[in-house]
Every structure is written in C-alpha cells, then in structure tokens.
Design an enzyme around this catalytic site. Sequence first.
Site, PDB file in Angstrom:
ATOM      1  N   GLU A 164       0.831  -1.002  -0.392  1.00  0.00           N
ATOM      2  CA  GLU A 164      -0.108  -0.272   0.305  1.00  0.00           C
ATOM      3  C   GLU A 164       0.587   1.640  -0.337  1.00  0.00           C
ATOM      4  O   GLU A 164       0.955   2.156   1.186  1.00  0.00           O
ATOM      5  CB  GLU A 164      -0.725  -0.225   1.216  1.00  0.00           C
ATOM      6  CG  GLU A 164      -1.987  -1.107   1.308  1.00  0.00           C
ATOM      7  CD  GLU A 164      -2.921  -1.405   2.058  1.00  0.00           C
ATOM      8  OE1 GLU A 164      -3.184   0.308   3.408  1.00  0.00           O
ATOM      9  OE2 GLU A 164      -4.050  -2.027   2.100  1.00  0.00           O
ATOM     10  N   GLU A 374      -5.853  -8.456  -0.076  1.00  0.00           N
ATOM     11  CA  GLU A 374      -6.695  -8.457   1.794  1.00  0.00           C
ATOM     12  C   GLU A 374      -7.719  -7.642   1.390  1.00  0.00           C
ATOM     13  O   GLU A 374      -8.045  -7.286   0.512  1.00  0.00           O
ATOM     14  CB  GLU A 374      -5.945  -6.437   1.744  1.00  0.00           C
ATOM     15  CG  GLU A 374      -4.563  -7.211   3.146  1.00  0.00           C
ATOM     16  CD  GLU A 374      -4.227  -6.105   3.893  1.00  0.00           C
ATOM     17  OE1 GLU A 374      -4.851  -5.336   4.384  1.00  0.00           O
ATOM     18  OE2 GLU A 374      -2.688  -5.508   3.952  1.00  0.00           O
TER      19      GLU A 374
HETATM   20  C1  BGP Z   1      -4.547  -2.179   5.118  1.00  0.00           C
HETATM   21  C2  BGP Z   1      -2.892  -2.735   5.544  1.00  0.00           C
HETATM   22  C3  BGP Z   1      -3.273  -4.118   6.761  1.00  0.00           C
HETATM   23  C4  BGP Z   1      -4.244  -3.900   8.182  1.00  0.00           C
HETATM   24  C5  BGP Z   1      -5.372  -2.919   7.523  1.00  0.00           C
HETATM   25  C6  BGP Z   1      -6.546  -2.387   8.652  1.00  0.00           C
HETATM   26  O1  BGP Z   1      -4.574  -1.577   4.910  1.00  0.00           O
HETATM   27  O2  BGP Z   1      -2.495  -3.486   4.961  1.00  0.00           O
HETATM   28  O3  BGP Z   1      -2.011  -3.975   7.633  1.00  0.00           O
HETATM   29  O4  BGP Z   1      -3.593  -3.547   8.875  1.00  0.00           O
HETATM   30  O5  BGP Z   1      -5.550  -1.999   7.020  1.00  0.00           O
HETATM   31  O6  BGP Z   1      -6.450  -2.003   8.716  1.00  0.00           O
HETATM   32  P1  BGP Z   1      -6.365  -1.320  10.028  1.00  0.00           P
HETATM   33  O7  BGP Z   1      -5.810  -2.419  10.900  1.00  0.00           O
HETATM   34  O8  BGP Z   1      -5.932   0.230  10.369  1.00  0.00           O
HETATM   35  O9  BGP Z   1      -7.792  -0.813  10.594  1.00  0.00           O
END
Ligand code: BGP
Length: 470
Positions: A164, A374
């Site tokens: 990201e 993801e």
């Molecule tokens: C994405 C990231 C992850 C994960 C996910 C959820 O942006 O790649 O590492 O954390 O988001 O985000 P958060 O944990 O801030 O809700």
Amino acid sequence: MKHKICKDFLWGSATAAYQCEGAWNEGGKGNNQWDVFVHSKANETGITGDISCDFYHRYKEDLRILKEGGQNTFRMSLSWSRILPDASGKVNEAGIKFYRDVFDECRKLGIEPFVTLFHYDIPEYLVQIGGFENRNMVFEFEKYAKICFEAFHDQVKLWMTINEPAYYTYCGYLAANYPPFVADFQRYVNASYHVILASALAVNAFHETGYEGQIGIVQDSCYAQTPFNDPENLAALRKADLFYNRWILDTSILGVFPHDLKDVLLEKNIDLSVVKEGDLDIFRQGKIDILGQNVYTRKNVQVNKDGITLFNVNRKGKESNIKEGTSIGGWFETIVDPTVERNTWGREIYPKCMYDTLIGLKNDYGDIPVYITENGHGSYETPDENGYVEDEERIRILGMFLDYMVQAIDEGANVKGYYLWSTMDLYSWINGYEKRYGLVRVDYEDNLKRIPKKSYYWYRDYIKKIMNES
Ligand code: BGP
C-alpha cells in the site's frame, strides 16, 4: 453455470510482520519505526506490538489452523529490521533462519507463501536518514530486496515489494496518523515518489536474478467513482484517480507516469526536483508481473469547491462520530453518502467496489494477473463463555465481497488468488487490539489462545463450494 475460477486458485489469508510477530527485541532484531513510536510518549494508548499474537513463537500452530481451514496460501511480510538490524549492513542470520523455518513449515503443509518485503516497518537507522524522503532509501531497499531474493528464492515464488504505497504515505505524510506523523503535501510527494521508485528497482533486481517466480506491488485503493456526470466533477474524478491509483498503477504496470500527473501537481506548486534523470528508465525496466490489490472500500468523490484540505481518520471507533474522508482543496472530496452502511470506524461498507475495481483493472490494464491481497472487516467482538465468536456481520459482508469477486472473474477478470485480512486477530496499527479482523480469535487474556471463529468455518465451506462449482 460453472464459475471461471482456475483450478490452482490460491485461497488464503493475510498478516504483516509488525502486526503479528511480536518478539520485537528477540532473535537479533533491530528496532523499526513502529517499535520506536509505540515506546515513545507520542503513543497515547501505550498499546504496542511487542508481543502481539506472538506468531514468532506460534507460527506452526497458526499455519496448521490455516491449513485445516481449507486454505492453501498464506500472505505475510518480512521484518526488514529482523534481517538487517543495524546500519552496518550485516545480515542477521537468526532472522533469515526464522523465515526459512516458516517457509519450510508452509511447504510441508502444502501452503504457498506469498511474501511482502515491506509492510510499513522501516528500520530505525533508516528513519534517521529521513526514511523515504531520502533518495538513498531506494537503494537501501534494493539492497534489502536482493538479500531476501538470495536467501529465500528456493522457498518463495510469489513476491510483493511494498504494501500500500498510497495509504502508507497518506497516513505518514498527510493524515499524520502513522509515523512520522507529518502533514505536508511536498514531503508527501517526495516520500511517495521514492516508494514507487524503490519498488521498481526491486522488481528489476528480481528479474535480473533470473530466479523462478513473480513479483508485484500491493495497491490499496479501490477504483474512484462519482455519481455526477458534468465536466467539473469528471475532472475531479480524474484527480482522485491520480491521487489514489494512477501514480502507482501506471508506473508499476505500464512503466510510465500518468500523462497529466505533472500538471496536476504543478497546480499545487509542488517542486518536482525529486525526479532525476534516468528514473524513467528504472520504471520502464521495473514493470511488475502480478498486481496485489487490497479491497476495503470505494472512493466516491465530487469536486471540492471550498478549497479546504482535510483528512478525517477515526482512531476511536464507537467513541467517535468521525466519518472517514478526504478533501483536497480545489481537487476533490469524498462524499458522505447516508444511504451506504458504515462500519464502527465510519468507513463505508460497499462490497461492489470489488467488482468495479477488478473490471476497471481489466479495462485499463488488460490481463495482468491480480491477487486480492487483503479484504476484511474490522469489528469489536464478544465471545461466548467458550471463547467462540459468532461473527455473523463479517460473514455477511465478506460473503458479498467474495460474490462480487466471483462475478468479476466470470466476466473475465484475471484473478489468481484471494487473501482474507486477517489470518488471526492481530495488532491493528493505531487501533490496537480491540478492532479485530481475524478468522481466528486470539485471547489476549488467556495465554494468546487461538479459537477459530464462525467465519473461519464459513470461509472453509465457501472455498469448497465455489471450487466445486468451477
Ligand atoms: C491495510 C493494511 C493492513 C491492515 C488493514 C486494516 O491498510 O495493509 O496492515 O492493518 O489495512 O487496517 P486497520 O488495522 O487500520 O483497520
């Protein structure tokens, strides 16, 4: 009708080193950007990833549970400061051994490892030189990438350079909610540019090794859209698209800058001296083989007329009414659409963005193989007396996302794999441990016990059913 999902489709789930490993000062690891932040006064909550769910010591159990859940692949990242702990450049053999052991275990179980080189955790000694604001970082990253290719090429065939880029620099240099907590457009552009340059160098370095395998980058944003059709809003849409997507997708997939990016940045008086002669060749030579696409929500935008630049991030979940959103003065702003459901952190739940993004990628970039790296749903959770969580909401929402993915595949999108975020509960950056995403509950009060949730069984059955229909 039979679905068009390929027989060797990868079905799995994802993690990242800092969020799950723990063992922050074990095995010769050096400090990284997050270690230093969470131990500083700036960390108001005092919550850290020091132990997290302790994947470092429990990876065998986690991989076994993953496999038993019908998954055949595992996404993880390498901790840069576990491999290169300090400025001497000396490789930490214990770090290499740890990852080789994890990959061995994967291979033993028939799990395909899917490995990201960098997921937000810069070694502290590189933070000291200015992190990605310093051009030397790109060569440091290339060096690190080459060490990893050398050390793991016999075990790892699917690589991602950077997780990201857009969200990482957005949070670190605009919204100022991740280290280094800066809000400065010029510094944001400088850091962002070096991140994608570093990625292209690493891609090229991988190709030069001749090792078997494929490499790509993980893009975070879904496709931008607007409900309006007038020229002003369509121009705003283009700017949003440049901001969220094109500077990464065009440079990584096509090896070129978007034709209008420079002019748009000059509107904001951005100094572009960060771009050096010869860089274009690096992008041209560093085109990716595969794309990682994270899917959380859409970017629904309209023109911004009040000139106000604002980044809304909800750090507090249900204690706050803040709705996630962005406005960039004179360019665009995200729309607050009251008809769309939101999660507890104020983020839109809009599963169709999966379909729109996959079809958009196909239309714009042809048949580049895409992995959904993801897709997840964060929530507060209450287990029953046995620690079991009936996460019906996650099942309902992710079921819709998955159905949209299958629909896009049936219509020709070249998707090769899907990773649900996350394999088990883990550290959620600034949201700590209460915001949970895992298929498996981690009981932080009871020796980090793992208890598969209802969604774990649902996901297993979904995979089975959809593969039977393909
Ligand atoms: C994405 C990231 C992850 C994960 C996910 C959820 O942006 O790649 O590492 O954390 O988001 O985000 P958060 O944990 O801030 O809700």
